[in-house]
Motif scaffolding. Sequence first.
Motif, mmCIF file in Angstrom:
data_model
loop_
_atom_site.group_PDB
_atom_site.id
_atom_site.type_symbol
_atom_site.label_atom_id
_atom_site.label_comp_id
_atom_site.label_asym_id
_atom_site.label_seq_id
_atom_site.Cartn_x
_atom_site.Cartn_y
_atom_site.Cartn_z
ATOM 1 N N VAL A 143 1.022 -1.252 -0.057
ATOM 2 C CA VAL A 143 -0.036 0.146 0.000
ATOM 3 C C VAL A 143 0.936 1.145 -0.075
ATOM 4 O O VAL A 143 1.934 1.295 0.680
ATOM 5 N N TYR A 144 0.496 2.445 -0.783
ATOM 6 C CA TYR A 144 1.190 3.523 -0.794
ATOM 7 C C TYR A 144 0.497 4.742 -0.474
ATOM 8 O O TYR A 144 -0.675 4.798 -0.866
ATOM 9 N N PHE A 145 0.920 5.681 -0.014
ATOM 10 C CA PHE A 145 0.377 6.807 0.291
ATOM 11 C C PHE A 145 1.229 8.165 0.229
ATOM 12 O O PHE A 145 2.402 8.025 0.117
ATOM 13 N N SER A 146 0.524 9.138 0.526
ATOM 14 C CA SER A 146 1.446 10.664 0.859
ATOM 15 C C SER A 146 1.459 10.982 2.122
ATOM 16 O O SER A 146 0.544 11.058 2.915
ATOM 17 N N TRP A 147 2.628 11.180 2.745
ATOM 18 C CA TRP A 147 2.964 11.868 3.719
ATOM 19 C C TRP A 147 2.867 13.374 3.849
ATOM 20 O O TRP A 147 3.315 14.090 2.911
ATOM 21 N N THR A 148 2.077 13.944 4.686
ATOM 22 C CA THR A 148 1.898 15.487 4.570
ATOM 23 C C THR A 148 1.939 15.935 6.002
ATOM 24 O O THR A 148 1.601 15.576 7.111
ATOM 25 N N LYS A 149 2.722 17.032 6.012
ATOM 26 C CA LYS A 149 3.187 17.652 7.276
ATOM 27 C C LYS A 149 1.881 18.453 7.860
ATOM 28 O O LYS A 149 1.225 19.127 6.911
ATOM 29 N N TYR A 150 1.779 18.720 8.995
ATOM 30 C CA TYR A 150 0.888 19.621 9.505
ATOM 31 C C TYR A 150 0.941 20.979 9.165
ATOM 32 O O TYR A 150 -0.018 21.724 8.962
ATOM 33 N N SER A 151 2.160 21.454 8.971
ATOM 34 C CA SER A 151 2.777 22.621 8.358
ATOM 35 C C SER A 151 2.404 23.178 7.132
ATOM 36 O O SER A 151 2.457 24.215 6.814
ATOM 37 N N ASP A 152 2.125 21.953 6.374
ATOM 38 C CA ASP A 152 1.835 22.178 4.851
ATOM 39 C C ASP A 152 0.521 22.809 4.813
ATOM 40 O O ASP A 152 -0.459 22.568 5.538
ATOM 41 N N PRO A 153 0.398 23.773 3.693
ATOM 42 C CA PRO A 153 -0.868 24.229 3.444
ATOM 43 C C PRO A 153 -1.981 23.174 2.964
ATOM 44 O O PRO A 153 -1.421 22.394 2.073
#
Length: 295
Positions: free
Chosen positions: A280-290
Amino acid sequence: MAAATLTTGLLTAGTATAEQSGTTAPCRISVGSVTAGGDHRMQTFSATAPVTKVTDKIVAKDVYPDGQTRLSPAVRYGPGEGSELHTGQVVLGSVLYDFSYRTPVGGGTVSQKQLTRVGPGWQNYRSLDRSTVGAKSVEWSLTNDGAELERRTVKTENGRVYRHMDGWASNFRGVKGMALISQTSRYDTFLMTHSTGRLYTARLPRVSGHIIQPVVKPIRMSTWGVFETLVAAPCGQGTIVLGIDRDTGNGYLYSVGHANGLSTVIKGLGKAPGTFKDPVYFSWTKYSDPLLFGE
């Protein structure tokens, strides 16, 4: 293909590098995966030609039981209280869960892990994505046969999370991979690959009406059908997209400019280093990213 009707399929595409959008450093995309052993892995790539791998690490071990993960939308993470918090959703077997856990900053031993059961029936779906704009979140899920793309509104009241299916769009048969590339208060836009080889954008209203009328536009007419999985990250006015060919385990990175039908600028950056054979693949997203970005 009419703009509001999906008759032959859709596709997924990419992004613009920071160099294209006027800055000096190239954009990066952090590609997440769940290993067969239930670990969370992060691979970060620089949007250069040739493609450069910046990071390849196990963020957290044994997050899920071995071999149980079916679907995972983007995972958000960021520092807080001397550790790093990770949150998201996951489908284990046929059941959807909300999850959270903490690690030392940068990854490591898991602590305070919580897995909250949402409900069963998810063996009937083959994709799950969440879009958040302001205080409102919606989830999109595609049925196994592609006959229906469903929208659920997600609300939190008195500490509990509620999901309500409030819209659906029909006739997405043949879709292979899809990735969220734009979100506004009024609509979300996905890139989708199709078994015919075509690449499309599909703009889907976040509100107003149970019967969703998508606006579907072709981006490319061939060659994209090999990608069963797409992972996307915003970059300037465009998107970086990693297309994964699950048959070969190869991944290719693309820079896709502002979506404009067949005039959309797409630049192939090349093959990403390594192989892509995790389940399974997904995107890592920082809380600080808009979270709010539009076309």
